[in-house]
Scaffold this active site. Structure first.
Site, mmCIF file in Angstrom:
data_model
loop_
_atom_site.group_PDB
_atom_site.id
_atom_site.type_symbol
_atom_site.label_atom_id
_atom_site.label_comp_id
_atom_site.label_asym_id
_atom_site.label_seq_id
_atom_site.Cartn_x
_atom_site.Cartn_y
_atom_site.Cartn_z
ATOM 1 N N CYS A 181 0.612 0.148 2.770
ATOM 2 C CA CYS A 181 -0.335 0.196 4.553
ATOM 3 C C CYS A 181 0.917 0.098 5.580
ATOM 4 C CB CYS A 181 0.998 -1.735 4.999
ATOM 5 S SG CYS A 181 -0.581 -2.337 6.660
ATOM 6 N N CYS A 195 -3.636 -8.305 5.677
ATOM 7 C CA CYS A 195 -3.520 -7.317 6.605
ATOM 8 C C CYS A 195 -5.565 -6.750 6.761
ATOM 9 C CB CYS A 195 -2.315 -6.457 5.985
ATOM 10 S SG CYS A 195 -2.922 -4.651 7.766
ATOM 11 N N CYS A 245 0.862 -7.471 2.860
ATOM 12 C CA CYS A 245 -0.013 -6.339 2.851
ATOM 13 C C CYS A 245 0.465 -5.902 2.006
ATOM 14 C CB CYS A 245 1.179 -5.154 3.421
ATOM 15 S SG CYS A 245 0.892 -5.997 5.832
#
Length: 182
Positions: free
Chosen positions: A37, A64, A33
């Site tokens: 995030c 992600c 990520c």
């Protein structure tokens, strides 16, 4: 790169200050990520830092679905692979659809829809298949009690485990074990 307290604070607060410079991977889910995030904060001990965008992919991490760290929409096929990895990794725990959606960084309804459309079964059905496959292996290769095996595969209710096993294999776990010995 080392996970310092200041970088950890950036991840915990979803700050955008390091986006494009640092990415973090979560070892338990194999997802990576951006620091910003909005997904659930991972366990700090499961976090790896990357300063090059190619490195997480080379190390088996998937981008992600929520924060799109490579600035591309993650394909549904890749996401289904990610969901299967999570199911295989956490089958022995009380894994609800809500928890699965958090681990896979997506909404419950979208996860259920995408998974069903790509595989033909629900994530819950896949989880049960994994649990029954693992139970079958344990019955064949161990002398553990039926109750312990049910618990080992994430079904702590013994009678429910027996019922599910019989539904899957046509015999109780005890009968299955006896038939394999003879």
């Amino acid at each position: 790169m080392e996970l310092t307290d200041s970088i950890w604070e950036i991840i915990k607060t979803n700050s955008k200050s390091l986006d494009g410079k640092v990415w973090y991977g979560v070892k338990s889910t194999k997802i990576f990520c951006k620091p910003s995030c909005p997904s659930r904060i991972p366990n700090k001990s499961n976090v790896l830092l990357f300063t090059n965008l190619d490195t997480p992919v080379q190390n088996g991490f998937r981008p992600c679905k929520r924060c799109q760290p490579i600035n591309e929409i993650v394909s549904d096929d890749i996401w289904v692979d990610e969901i299967n990895y999570i199911l295989e990794s956490y089958y022995d725990q009380n894994l609800t659809l809500a928890e699965l959606s958090v681990l896979a960084h997506g909404s419950i309804s979208h996860l259920r829809h995408v998974y069903q459309s790509k595989t033909g079964i629900s994530p819950s059905e896949k989880l049960m298949q994994i649990r029954m496959d693992k139970a079958e292996i344990l019955l064949q290769n161990t002398k553990r009690s039926i109750g312990d095996i049910g618990n080992d595969v994430g079904i702590p209710n013994n009678s429910y485990f027996i019922k599910l096993f019989k539904k899957t294999y046509g015999v109780t776990p005890h009968q299955y074990r006896v038939d394999r010995i003879n």
